[in-house]
Write an enzyme that holds these catalytic residues in place. Structure first.
Site, mmCIF file in Angstrom:
data_model
loop_
_atom_site.group_PDB
_atom_site.id
_atom_site.type_symbol
_atom_site.label_atom_id
_atom_site.label_comp_id
_atom_site.label_asym_id
_atom_site.label_seq_id
_atom_site.Cartn_x
_atom_site.Cartn_y
_atom_site.Cartn_z
ATOM 1 C CB SER A 1 -9.204 -17.692 27.163
ATOM 2 O OG SER A 1 -8.818 -16.454 26.633
ATOM 3 C CG ASP B 1 -3.358 -21.174 24.599
ATOM 4 O OD1 ASP B 1 -2.239 -21.714 24.558
ATOM 5 O OD2 ASP B 1 -3.683 -20.233 23.846
ATOM 6 C CG HIS C 1 -6.785 -18.898 22.686
ATOM 7 N ND1 HIS C 1 -5.944 -18.977 23.781
ATOM 8 C CD2 HIS C 1 -7.809 -18.058 23.050
ATOM 9 C CE1 HIS C 1 -6.414 -18.213 24.751
ATOM 10 N NE2 HIS C 1 -7.547 -17.668 24.345
#
Length: 298
Positions: A119, A143, A277
């Protein structure tokens, strides 16, 4: 406050790992402008892997991965997170983070490294690889794409999962209230693992209330109109590159992968079933398997 390493045995047991806990220690590095970054060094010997967490997280999000991996590594607290200093301008973009993290890598890792970023940590990793190519041997993104902030803005609170907690509340009446909010936002993870994560990422205020251990004044554009800088940085990353997606996550869309492949035709893409996520938390052993294969081939 608990000793930050005392729950590692519980963590290993939950994963079914029968391993001797590796040496680990806290490092603090002056990265300039009066700012210090904190990191956890795992194992003996020079670290050739560096892990960067997502927004609102800290270095401990990779505990399960590092326990299973069993290799010398650094897990960095990004600026404004964990035990690292907060920036006066509250800018924690990938571009703003990159120079500070590069200083930690130069000081404490054996370069070039395998860089793993999830992220916000992934956006930081892209910028770092683009600007400091001599430091990075290969890059694994968890992700994230340069379009993820745009995707986030389109997700419902339920689809955002625990990332939605960044939007508030800023304080909780008790630790148990904070844990319960995290449990409700994270249906793919065990309560025990979430309790560990909250313990590492929470602090009690003088009032007796609880809050998160990161800068809540951070400047974040929830729906950036121009993502070209991130895409251009990705295009300039001339290292082996792998993307790991969570099958239950909406932070990376198929169109994003298509654009990533257009710019980086050698990109390897893995989709992890049952993961949201935070693949490193939902399916850490699967992430380790992908990472080990990637390093062997890079």
């Amino acid at each position: 406050m608990i000793n930050e390493f005392e729950l590692l045995s519980e963590n290993a047991e939950e994963l079914g790992l029968r391993v001797e806990l590796p040496p680990r220690r806290r490092l603090s590095t002056d990265v300039g402008n009066g700012q210090r970054l904190s990191a956890i060094a795992w194992g003996d010997g020079p670290a050739r892997l560096v892990f960067l967490h997502g927004g609102g997280q800290n270095a401990h999000t990779f505990d399960s991965v590092l326990l299973a991996l069993g290799q010398p590594a650094l897990a960095v607290d990004l600026p404004g997170h964990g035990q690292s200093d907060w920036r006066a301008d509250h800018d924690y973009s990938g571009q703003a983070n990159a120079s500070a993290v590069a200083a930690v890598i130069e000081r404490h890792a054996a370069t070039p490294i395998t860089l793993v970023g999830m992220s916000l940590g992934g956006l930081t990793a892209i910028s770092l690889t683009s600007r400091f190519p001599r430091l990075v041997r290969c890059l694994l993104l968890v992700d994230v794409s340069p379009e993820s902030a745009t995707r986030y803005a389109d997700l419902t609170p339920a689809q955002r999962g625990s990332v939605a907690l960044i939007a508030g509340p800023e304080e909780y009446a008790s630790f148990d209230d904070m844990l319960e909010a995290t449990v409700q936002a994270s249906p793919t993870r065990s309560r025990a693992s979430l309790r560990r994560g909250v313990l590492y990422n929470a602090m009690e205020l003088a009032s007796g209330r609880w809050t998160w251990r990161y800068d809540k004044q951070r400047k974040v554009d929830p729906a950036p109109s121009d993502t070209s800088a991130g895409w251009n940085e990705l295009s300039s990353c001339n290292v082996p590159l792998t993307l790991v997606r969570g099958a239950l996550s909406g932070f990376v869309q198929d169109d994003d992968v298509t654009e990533m492949l257009r710019r980086k035709p050698d990109l390897a893409v893995h989709v992890v079933d049952g993961a949201g996520h935070s693949v490193q938390s939902d399916r850490p052993l699967e992430l380790v398997e992908i990472l080990q294969s990637f390093m062997a081939q890079a």
